[in-house]
Design a protein around this motif. Structure first.
Motif, PDB file in Angstrom:
ATOM      1  N   SER A  36      38.150  38.372  25.749  1.00 52.94           N
ATOM      2  CA  SER A  36      38.070  37.831  27.110  1.00 52.94           C
ATOM      3  C   SER A  36      37.756  38.865  28.176  1.00 52.94           C
ATOM      4  O   SER A  36      37.841  38.573  29.363  1.00 52.94           O
ATOM      5  N   CYS A  37      37.399  40.055  27.773  1.00 53.87           N
ATOM      6  CA  CYS A  37      37.114  41.119  28.737  1.00 53.87           C
ATOM      7  C   CYS A  37      35.661  41.028  29.209  1.00 53.87           C
ATOM      8  O   CYS A  37      34.738  40.911  28.399  1.00 53.87           O
ATOM      9  N   VAL A  88      36.312  44.743  36.582  1.00 54.93           N
ATOM     10  CA  VAL A  88      36.610  44.437  35.177  1.00 54.93           C
ATOM     11  C   VAL A  88      37.700  43.372  35.122  1.00 54.93           C
ATOM     12  O   VAL A  88      38.747  43.505  35.760  1.00 54.93           O
ATOM     13  N   LEU A  89      37.439  42.325  34.348  1.00 56.63           N
ATOM     14  CA  LEU A  89      38.375  41.224  34.166  1.00 56.63           C
ATOM     15  C   LEU A  89      38.980  41.273  32.763  1.00 56.63           C
ATOM     16  O   LEU A  89      38.265  41.399  31.769  1.00 56.63           O
ATOM     17  N   ASP A  90      40.293  41.189  32.692  1.00 54.46           N
ATOM     18  CA  ASP A  90      41.044  41.027  31.440  1.00 54.46           C
ATOM     19  C   ASP A  90      40.707  42.044  30.346  1.00 54.46           C
ATOM     20  O   ASP A  90      40.268  41.679  29.235  1.00 54.46           O
ATOM     21  N   PRO A  91      40.931  43.330  30.605  1.00 55.41           N
ATOM     22  CA  PRO A  91      40.756  44.341  29.558  1.00 55.41           C
ATOM     23  C   PRO A  91      41.943  44.310  28.590  1.00 55.41           C
ATOM     24  O   PRO A  91      42.948  44.986  28.770  1.00 55.41           O
ATOM     25  N   TYR A 135      37.496  48.160  40.417  1.00 54.73           N
ATOM     26  CA  TYR A 135      38.584  47.199  40.559  1.00 54.73           C
ATOM     27  C   TYR A 135      38.906  46.605  39.186  1.00 54.73           C
ATOM     28  O   TYR A 135      38.030  46.469  38.330  1.00 54.73           O
ATOM     29  N   ILE A 136      40.169  46.197  39.031  1.00 56.49           N
ATOM     30  CA  ILE A 136      40.602  45.501  37.818  1.00 56.49           C
ATOM     31  C   ILE A 136      41.298  44.212  38.236  1.00 56.49           C
ATOM     32  O   ILE A 136      42.133  44.219  39.148  1.00 56.49           O
ATOM     33  N   PHE A 137      40.950  43.114  37.561  1.00 54.55           N
ATOM     34  CA  PHE A 137      41.649  41.843  37.775  1.00 54.55           C
ATOM     35  C   PHE A 137      42.131  41.348  36.417  1.00 54.55           C
ATOM     36  O   PHE A 137      41.351  41.271  35.462  1.00 54.55           O
ATOM     37  N   VAL A 175      49.674  38.217  31.637  1.00 61.42           N
ATOM     38  CA  VAL A 175      50.284  39.390  31.021  1.00 61.42           C
ATOM     39  C   VAL A 175      50.101  39.474  29.506  1.00 61.42           C
ATOM     40  O   VAL A 175      50.403  40.510  28.917  1.00 61.42           O
ATOM     41  N   HIS A 176      49.608  38.456  28.858  1.00 62.18           N
ATOM     42  CA  HIS A 176      49.479  38.510  27.398  1.00 62.18           C
ATOM     43  C   HIS A 176      48.602  39.689  26.968  1.00 62.18           C
ATOM     44  O   HIS A 176      47.590  39.979  27.606  1.00 62.18           O
ATOM     45  N   PRO A 177      48.982  40.355  25.867  1.00 58.23           N
ATOM     46  CA  PRO A 177      48.307  41.607  25.499  1.00 58.23           C
ATOM     47  C   PRO A 177      46.843  41.460  25.120  1.00 58.23           C
ATOM     48  O   PRO A 177      46.105  42.449  25.165  1.00 58.23           O
ATOM     49  N   ASP A 178      46.391  40.254  24.743  1.00 58.52           N
ATOM     50  CA  ASP A 178      44.956  40.121  24.454  1.00 58.52           C
ATOM     51  C   ASP A 178      44.125  40.051  25.730  1.00 58.52           C
ATOM     52  O   ASP A 178      42.886  40.080  25.668  1.00 58.52           O
ATOM     53  N   HIS A 179      44.799  40.010  26.888  1.00 61.31           N
ATOM     54  CA  HIS A 179      44.121  40.041  28.188  1.00 61.31           C
ATOM     55  C   HIS A 179      44.497  41.282  29.004  1.00 61.31           C
ATOM     56  O   HIS A 179      43.775  41.640  29.931  1.00 61.31           O
TER      57      HIS A 179
END
Length: 216
Positions: free
Chosen positions: A9-10, A21-24, A39-41, A45-49
């Motif tokens: 999902s990154c 960057v979204l969902d690293p 920027y990071i969004f 909190v789930h670790p795959d995101h």
């Protein structure tokens, strides 16, 4: 605006010399995605995101980069790195950044199972164009997204729901996210059905491989 998809999902977006960057998350090429980002969004909190270890390591090396996220993410980052530039992202907000306007939607993660507590999840529409729902089937209200990043496979969804979500958002262009748990046969099956069953609604679905880019 340039969009680069990474595993799962990154997503990396580049516009007017700035990078978002979204969902690293933990299934993604986090270091590549975050390299040079402004920027990071993070949707939840789930670790795959949200790969907390690698994201916090990046923020230690790049203290000027702000992170926008729900409270659970902010709490985890602030505990390890109190000086980090973090900002709460709730639903129904507009965040103005150089190169990007972010509008947030939803607020809750899709139900996995009644025995699994739900958590905060914030979908984000970038520049009135790209909608990343995180782990939800939230449809942005008041505007039609031009590009949808559709979570095509997850413990919380099924193919019929994915198809209905794509039809409901009605974005002309759709790319897949949340797909790293799929084998090739399963991915081909889902993508074929999404492609065929949403075409009558004006939707074009296109597969992107990890680290593949498109211009929007």
């Amino acid at each position: 605006m340039k969009l680069t998809k990474y595993t799962h999902s990154c997503v990396r977006l580049e516009n007017e010399g700035k990078t978002l960057v979204l969902d690293p998350g933990g299934f993604s090429e986090v270091e590549k995605a975050l390299d040079g980002s402004d920027y990071i969004f993070i949707t939840h909190v789930h670790p795959d995101h949200f790969d907390s270890e690698r994201v916090i390591a990046f923020l230690k090396e790049n203290p000027e980069v702000p992170l926008y996220a729900p409270q659970a993410v902010i709490d985890e980052v602030s505990k390890e790195l109190p000086e980090a530039k973090v900002q709460l992202a709730d639903a129904k907000e507009t965040i103005e950044l150089e190169g990007f306007t972010l509008k947030t939607y939803g607020g809750q993660h899709a139900l996995i199972h009644p025995l699994v507590p739900t958590i905060d999840n914030v979908g984000v529409l970038v520049n009135d164009n790209v909608f990343h729902p995180g782990d939800s089937f939230t449809v942005p209200h008041g505007i039609q997204a031009k590009t949808l990043l559709a979570p095509i496979h997850a413990p919380w969804n099924k193919m019929s729901e994915v198809i209905d979500f794509v039809i409901s958002v009605r974005a002309p262009q759709v790319y897949p996210i949340h797909d790293s748990l799929l084998a090739d046969n399963g991915r081909n099956l889902i993508e074929t059905q999404v492609t065929n069953l949403t075409a009558d609604y004006g939707v074009t679905y296109a597969h992107l491989d990890p680290e593949e880019s498109v211009e929007l």
